[in-house]
Design an enzyme around this catalytic site. Sequence first.
Site, PDB file in Angstrom:
ATOM      1  N   HIS A  48       0.808  -1.231   0.000  1.00  0.00           N
ATOM      2  CA  HIS A  48       0.000   0.000   0.000  1.00  0.00           C
ATOM      3  C   HIS A  48       0.843   1.283   0.000  1.00  0.00           C
ATOM      4  O   HIS A  48       0.719   2.094  -0.919  1.00  0.00           O
ATOM      5  CB  HIS A  48      -1.009  -0.056   1.151  1.00  0.00           C
ATOM      6  CG  HIS A  48      -1.737   1.235   1.378  1.00  0.00           C
ATOM      7  ND1 HIS A  48      -2.580   1.792   0.434  1.00  0.00           N
ATOM      8  CD2 HIS A  48      -1.738   2.097   2.436  1.00  0.00           C
ATOM      9  CE1 HIS A  48      -3.070   2.928   0.902  1.00  0.00           C
ATOM     10  NE2 HIS A  48      -2.575   3.140   2.120  1.00  0.00           N
ATOM     11  N   HIS A  72       3.240   7.159   5.332  1.00  0.00           N
ATOM     12  CA  HIS A  72       2.017   7.850   5.752  1.00  0.00           C
ATOM     13  C   HIS A  72       1.195   7.092   6.791  1.00  0.00           C
ATOM     14  O   HIS A  72       0.485   7.703   7.578  1.00  0.00           O
ATOM     15  CB  HIS A  72       1.139   8.221   4.550  1.00  0.00           C
ATOM     16  CG  HIS A  72       0.351   7.094   3.963  1.00  0.00           C
ATOM     17  ND1 HIS A  72       0.859   6.256   3.010  1.00  0.00           N
ATOM     18  CD2 HIS A  72      -0.904   6.664   4.217  1.00  0.00           C
ATOM     19  CE1 HIS A  72      -0.063   5.360   2.696  1.00  0.00           C
ATOM     20  NE2 HIS A  72      -1.149   5.574   3.401  1.00  0.00           N
ATOM     21  N   GLU A  76       0.065   6.159  12.369  1.00  0.00           N
ATOM     22  CA  GLU A  76      -1.329   5.782  12.592  1.00  0.00           C
ATOM     23  C   GLU A  76      -1.465   4.298  12.944  1.00  0.00           C
ATOM     24  O   GLU A  76      -2.196   3.931  13.853  1.00  0.00           O
ATOM     25  CB  GLU A  76      -2.131   6.127  11.320  1.00  0.00           C
ATOM     26  CG  GLU A  76      -3.594   5.733  11.348  1.00  0.00           C
ATOM     27  CD  GLU A  76      -4.430   6.627  12.252  1.00  0.00           C
ATOM     28  OE1 GLU A  76      -3.883   7.598  12.795  1.00  0.00           O
ATOM     29  OE2 GLU A  76      -5.621   6.323  12.432  1.00  0.00           O
ATOM     30  N   ASP A  77      -0.732   3.448  12.224  1.00  0.00           N
ATOM     31  CA  ASP A  77      -0.989   2.005  12.330  1.00  0.00           C
ATOM     32  C   ASP A  77       0.121   1.180  12.987  1.00  0.00           C
ATOM     33  O   ASP A  77      -0.032  -0.024  13.158  1.00  0.00           O
ATOM     34  CB  ASP A  77      -1.243   1.411  10.928  1.00  0.00           C
ATOM     35  CG  ASP A  77      -2.538   1.924  10.339  1.00  0.00           C
ATOM     36  OD1 ASP A  77      -3.382   2.403  11.114  1.00  0.00           O
ATOM     37  OD2 ASP A  77      -2.701   1.849   9.110  1.00  0.00           O
ATOM     38  N   ASP A 139      -3.399   8.229  -1.372  1.00  0.00           N
ATOM     39  CA  ASP A 139      -3.769   7.150  -0.465  1.00  0.00           C
ATOM     40  C   ASP A 139      -5.179   6.667  -0.810  1.00  0.00           C
ATOM     41  O   ASP A 139      -5.440   5.471  -0.941  1.00  0.00           O
ATOM     42  CB  ASP A 139      -3.714   7.710   0.969  1.00  0.00           C
ATOM     43  CG  ASP A 139      -4.163   6.716   2.030  1.00  0.00           C
ATOM     44  OD1 ASP A 139      -3.818   5.526   1.908  1.00  0.00           O
ATOM     45  OD2 ASP A 139      -4.846   7.142   2.979  1.00  0.00           O
ATOM     46  N   ASP A 259     -22.142  13.722 -26.916  1.00  0.00           N
ATOM     47  CA  ASP A 259     -20.699  13.953 -26.837  1.00  0.00           C
ATOM     48  C   ASP A 259     -20.009  12.958 -25.900  1.00  0.00           C
ATOM     49  O   ASP A 259     -19.582  13.311 -24.819  1.00  0.00           O
ATOM     50  CB  ASP A 259     -20.391  15.398 -26.424  1.00  0.00           C
ATOM     51  CG  ASP A 259     -21.248  15.848 -25.251  1.00  0.00           C
ATOM     52  OD1 ASP A 259     -22.101  15.062 -24.799  1.00  0.00           O
ATOM     53  OD2 ASP A 259     -21.060  16.976 -24.783  1.00  0.00           O
TER      54      ASP A 259
HETATM   55 MN    MN Z   1      -2.998   4.535   3.708  1.00  0.00          MN
END
Ligand code: MN
Length: 730
Positions: A48, A72, A76-77, A139, A259
């Site tokens: 990812h 990134h 957070e993780d 992301d 169109d």
């Molecule tokens: Mn992410």
Amino acid sequence: MIRITDILDKTHEYLSPEDLEMIEKAYIFSAAVHKDQKRLSGEPYLIHPLEVAGILVEMKLDKSAIITGLLHDTVEDTLTTIEQIKEDFGEEVAFLVEGLTKISKIRFGSQIERQAENFRKMMLAMSSDIRILIVKLADRVHNMRTLEYQPKDKQRFIARETLEVYAPLASRLGINWMKMELEDLSFRHLSPEEYFGLLNKVAKKKEEREEYTEKVKRIIQEKIEGYELKGRVDGRPKHLYSIYEKMNEQHINFDEVYDLTAFRIILDSNEVKECYEVLSVIHANWKPVPGRFKDYIAMPKANNYRSLHTTVIGPYGERVEVQIRTREMHEWAEKGIAAHWRYKEGKISSDEDEGQIEKLRELFEVQHEHKDAREFMRNLKIALFPDEVYIFTPHGDVKSFPKGATPVDFAYSVHTDVGSHCIGAKVNRNIVSLKYKLQNGDTVEILTQPGHHPSKDWLKYVVTSRAQSKIKQWIKTEERGKSIAIGRDVLEREFKKNHLTFKKIVKSNEFKEILSDQSLGTVDDLMALIGYGKISAKYIINHFINEEEKKEEDISAKPKKKPGVTSDTGIKITGVDDVMVRFAKCCSPLPGDDIIGYITRGRGISVHVSNCPIVQEMDPERLVEVRWNIKQKQTFRANIRLVCIDKKGLLSDLSSVISSLGININSANIDTIRGENATCEFELDINDLDQFNKLSSAFRKITGVLSVERVRGTFSDSRKKDYLRNAFKS
Ligand code: MN
């Protein structure tokens, strides 16, 4: 599947070997901390951040943005801290990663449709550096590309969020390819039937379409070359979501969408005038459809998109949409804000590109010598949404307010009752004053107390018109209540004096007649007018007593007064008699001063000097005209302050002047600092302004007196409040 070597190969084209080394280091770091994590697809998690970095590389973003792409999700993780990132990758990357971590904490409320615009703005506001937002968008692009691994309900939620928040953000930043991809991916997961149905229809016509497109391209190419204009003609199928939107908006079938292909003429040159030349060639050869020409060069879109758009009846009698733009305009149209970094990094720096940056700067009103990318982005953000802040409710909903809004504005936006009863607020769980200016991202909780009321002070620091009007409305109702009470009090007393029963008279027909004469609806309306001093109580009374009674009343009234005490206040209030009058202590008026009356809440009328700064702050609605009406000798309190050279016998000099004018001294106070000047303060009983002026000029004639000053209010107040003194100096 992308590999780090692919990323390094591509960045090699525009970044330095040192930059590449740092990117590789970030890759190793990310691989280590995400080591045991897997995506829902079963792939290692590392895929990812790599894909996200890959998207950023395609956009030719700078080193810091690519490293941020790789890192990134680490804070957070994983157990990684911002401090660690700062240590290993420097301040800038840490700043970007922190921004992303913050944004990832924004949670959407239930009413996403209503809030989408606020969230978009909020995200932009919270990205103090636009690179944060671009990484966030990259992301989201990768998450959308792999959405099928999510459970169904989550797919729909993420797709809706993408359609309502992220795609419009990409569009606002001018990153067109991203907008289109995000829209189509969202469309696919939100309305799979319509999506695949449309996909089939477009595919069926594909061959036919392609043939047609090639022919039209060739014809247009020939025509413009005939006029020695150089450029390339593009014919691209429109993205599915835009076709779907058009069918919905115009209520038409797929077969009626003429169109499906957008034709684009991208000039080799960057001369704006050539765009108009090409336009005239197109219009000269094919009939333009009225109302379809749009000049986004003269009036660029908010995201700086520039082009000429026109629709003509094309070579095969079919409607053809044509966009005309220069190379520069095309670059911006495709890459938007991301195009900026290429220039910014100095990799391409022809004069033309400099010119483009210049135009951007002008557009966003950035000063000529902006220092760094962050500054540029800050200005961009301000240019896009100059005057708003985005605030969370305790439930996580977002509301937007004008800059400078306070908790009171917030409270009124929740509910009028919350506003009226608000006594305080917590911002991010800390108690703040009601004057606190709300900041982007604040979570605000309002503390209320039943029975608490708005204050007029609030008007000084609310900025929303809703709060303003609600507060004013409350004050008006409140003051009307007070005025009714004053009016009733005045009238009742006047009735009593005349031996009339208030309760009876109010119910009489004559009284009703008075109301209709004055075109008033209720008794309270009349009381309010009396309370405001707009109608006199005498005027009402005169309807109920005959002439004889009036005379009797005059005679009988006099002996009632206690001897020696004057009930005459020395003030005449227009239209009102027998109202309690007091003289305001803040400005202590003297006969001769210009005065004005203020209807207090239940304490009669207070008389101020017209230019008293305190009365000027008061509600003009409650001011009444008053004038001096001195019938018998009366004295008023007045304070005077002198600054003198400190010398012997000073006090006796001064007091002899005072008594020579027949003025009584209530108190005197002298302050001396050894070797310096003396300050003398007298509290006096004065008849009027004239007498006071005589005294001050007599004082000024005494040698050693440096200054003479009338002091409003008490001496101690005047020392505290210099501004009052200054306001009165004339
Ligand atoms: Mn992410």
